[in-house]
Write a protein that holds these residues in place. Structure first.
Motif, PDB file in Angstrom:
ATOM      1  N   TRP A 177      93.764 -25.422  25.103  1.00  0.00           N
ATOM      2  CA  TRP A 177      93.887 -26.153  23.849  1.00  0.00           C
ATOM      3  C   TRP A 177      92.530 -26.687  23.419  1.00  0.00           C
ATOM      4  CZ3 TRP A 177      97.776 -26.361  20.393  1.00  0.00           C
ATOM      5  CH2 TRP A 177      98.992 -25.791  20.788  1.00  0.00           C
ATOM      6  N   GLY A 178      91.645 -26.982  24.374  1.00  0.00           N
ATOM      7  CA  GLY A 178      90.278 -27.393  24.042  1.00  0.00           C
ATOM      8  C   GLY A 178      89.503 -26.267  23.397  1.00  0.00           C
ATOM      9  N   ILE A 179      89.727 -25.058  23.884  1.00  0.00           N
ATOM     10  CA  ILE A 179      89.107 -23.883  23.250  1.00  0.00           C
ATOM     11  C   ILE A 179      89.564 -23.791  21.800  1.00  0.00           C
ATOM     12  CG2 ILE A 179      89.071 -21.349  23.207  1.00  0.00           C
ATOM     13  CD1 ILE A 179      89.210 -21.461  26.300  1.00  0.00           C
ATOM     14  N   ALA A 180      90.858 -24.025  21.589  1.00  0.00           N
ATOM     15  CA  ALA A 180      91.384 -23.978  20.219  1.00  0.00           C
ATOM     16  C   ALA A 180      90.730 -25.053  19.356  1.00  0.00           C
ATOM     17  CB  ALA A 180      92.906 -24.166  20.231  1.00  0.00           C
ATOM     18  N   ALA A 181      90.608 -26.263  19.897  1.00  0.00           N
ATOM     19  CA  ALA A 181      90.064 -27.368  19.107  1.00  0.00           C
ATOM     20  C   ALA A 181      88.604 -27.142  18.735  1.00  0.00           C
ATOM     21  CB  ALA A 181      90.219 -28.686  19.867  1.00  0.00           C
ATOM     22  N   THR A 182      87.815 -26.556  19.628  1.00  0.00           N
ATOM     23  CA  THR A 182      86.397 -26.355  19.325  1.00  0.00           C
ATOM     24  C   THR A 182      86.132 -25.072  18.555  1.00  0.00           C
ATOM     25  OG1 THR A 182      85.986 -25.257  21.446  1.00  0.00           O
ATOM     26  CG2 THR A 182      85.623 -27.640  21.349  1.00  0.00           C
ATOM     27  N   SER A 183      87.065 -24.151  18.570  1.00  0.00           N
ATOM     28  CA  SER A 183      86.834 -22.851  17.931  1.00  0.00           C
ATOM     29  C   SER A 183      86.660 -22.948  16.430  1.00  0.00           C
ATOM     30  CB  SER A 183      87.983 -21.893  18.236  1.00  0.00           C
ATOM     31  OG  SER A 183      88.001 -21.598  19.599  1.00  0.00           O
ATOM     32  N   TYR A 184      87.421 -23.784  15.778  1.00  0.00           N
ATOM     33  CA  TYR A 184      87.318 -23.863  14.322  1.00  0.00           C
ATOM     34  C   TYR A 184      86.079 -24.635  13.885  1.00  0.00           C
ATOM     35  CZ  TYR A 184      88.025 -24.913   9.477  1.00  0.00           C
ATOM     36  OH  TYR A 184      87.834 -25.030   8.128  1.00  0.00           O
ATOM     37  N   ARG A 185      85.832 -25.742  14.510  1.00  0.00           N
ATOM     38  CA  ARG A 185      84.742 -26.626  14.079  1.00  0.00           C
ATOM     39  C   ARG A 185      83.370 -26.045  14.347  1.00  0.00           C
ATOM     40  NH1 ARG A 185      87.370 -29.291  10.582  1.00  0.00           N
ATOM     41  NH2 ARG A 185      89.132 -30.419  11.414  1.00  0.00           N
ATOM     42  N   GLY A 186      83.250 -25.226  15.373  1.00  0.00           N
ATOM     43  CA  GLY A 186      81.941 -24.686  15.711  1.00  0.00           C
ATOM     44  C   GLY A 186      81.014 -25.765  16.232  1.00  0.00           C
ATOM     45  N   SER A 187      81.585 -26.832  16.788  1.00  0.00           N
ATOM     46  CA  SER A 187      80.770 -27.955  17.245  1.00  0.00           C
ATOM     47  C   SER A 187      80.494 -27.903  18.741  1.00  0.00           C
ATOM     48  CB  SER A 187      81.465 -29.275  16.891  1.00  0.00           C
ATOM     49  OG  SER A 187      82.730 -29.333  17.498  1.00  0.00           O
ATOM     50  N   HIS A 188      80.845 -26.801  19.360  1.00  0.00           N
ATOM     51  CA  HIS A 188      80.573 -26.652  20.785  1.00  0.00           C
ATOM     52  C   HIS A 188      79.092 -26.319  20.993  1.00  0.00           C
ATOM     53  CE1 HIS A 188      81.949 -22.950  18.959  1.00  0.00           C
ATOM     54  NE2 HIS A 188      81.173 -22.304  19.797  1.00  0.00           N
ATOM     55  N   ILE A 189      78.679 -26.302  22.236  1.00  0.00           N
ATOM     56  CA  ILE A 189      77.278 -26.053  22.556  1.00  0.00           C
ATOM     57  C   ILE A 189      76.913 -24.629  22.161  1.00  0.00           C
ATOM     58  CG2 ILE A 189      75.585 -25.896  24.425  1.00  0.00           C
ATOM     59  CD1 ILE A 189      77.309 -27.981  25.911  1.00  0.00           C
ATOM     60  N   THR A 190      75.821 -24.487  21.435  1.00  0.00           N
ATOM     61  CA  THR A 190      75.376 -23.160  21.012  1.00  0.00           C
ATOM     62  C   THR A 190      73.866 -23.027  21.228  1.00  0.00           C
ATOM     63  OG1 THR A 190      75.015 -23.936  18.753  1.00  0.00           O
ATOM     64  CG2 THR A 190      77.150 -22.946  19.218  1.00  0.00           C
ATOM     65  N   VAL A 191      73.432 -21.809  21.354  1.00  0.00           N
ATOM     66  CA  VAL A 191      72.009 -21.497  21.389  1.00  0.00           C
ATOM     67  C   VAL A 191      71.730 -20.765  20.090  1.00  0.00           C
ATOM     68  CG1 VAL A 191      70.190 -20.269  22.608  1.00  0.00           C
ATOM     69  CG2 VAL A 191      72.063 -21.315  23.888  1.00  0.00           C
ATOM     70  N   ASP A 192      70.961 -21.401  19.235  1.00  0.00           N
ATOM     71  CA  ASP A 192      70.829 -20.860  17.885  1.00  0.00           C
ATOM     72  C   ASP A 192      69.388 -20.782  17.407  1.00  0.00           C
ATOM     73  OD1 ASP A 192      70.416 -23.561  17.675  1.00  0.00           O
ATOM     74  OD2 ASP A 192      72.025 -23.921  16.253  1.00  0.00           O
TER      75      ASP A 192
END
Length: 170
Positions: free
Chosen positions: A59-74
């Motif tokens: 469910w945490g994967i679901a919650a972060t998937s839309y917002r795109g607020s998880h850790i990223t390397v960009d």
């Protein structure tokens, strides 16, 4: 701004994820209090804890998937222009959608296998497949949210502009 049906789906999934965080925390807190002060424990608290943690992860994967607020390397994304940023976002979201869809199919196989094998908890002999099914529903929710994100990135970028630095219609 008027809340759309998609916005209500997003909010509901995020609230469910938050509820599972609370359930995991409550299980741990109550178990510790019972052990420390009353020299007893909740039957199957270890099984419940690990199964609830699995639910929380999906469910945490679901919650972060839309917002795109998880850790990223960009590094590439930050140096790109607005149009390229949007294309990178769309490509990355499509890849994520594919990966999570495959993961969802594999997790369904795990739910089915747990049900067919009649896997039970240790103390109370409760079936564990419902916990796996709730975790699977979190993964299905992640697919739904990623699909909504993909749709909005492609067709309604103005709704995603405040989530990222991309400029709409560029």
């Amino acid at each position: 701004m008027k809340r759309t049906f998609m916005d209500r789906i997003i909010d509901s999934i995020e609230w469910l994820a938050a509820i599972f965080v609370g359930l995991v925390a409550a299980n741990i807190f109550i178990s510790v209090i019972l052990r420390k002060f009353f020299d007893t424990s909740i039957p199957d608290s270890y099984d419940f804890g690990r199964l609830l943690l699995g639910i929380l992860i999906f469910w945490g994967i679901a919650a972060t998937s839309y917002r795109g607020s998880h850790i990223t390397v960009d590094l590439l994304w930050t140096t790109a222009g607005p149009r390229m940023k949007r294309l990178i976002d769309i490509f990355a979201t499509l890849v994520l959608l594919f990966v999570v869809m495959v993961q969802t199919l594999m997790l369904f196989d795990k739910v089915r296998g747990t049900y067919q094998d009649n896997v039970l908890s240790y103390d109370l002999n409760l079936p564990t497949w419902p916990f796996f099914a709730v975790a699977w529903m979190g993964d299905v929710s992640a697919v739904i949210l990623i699909a909504i994100r993909t749709y909005r990135l492609i067709f309604q970028p103005e709704l995603m502009a405040d989530k990222h630095d991309t400029q709409p219609n560029e």
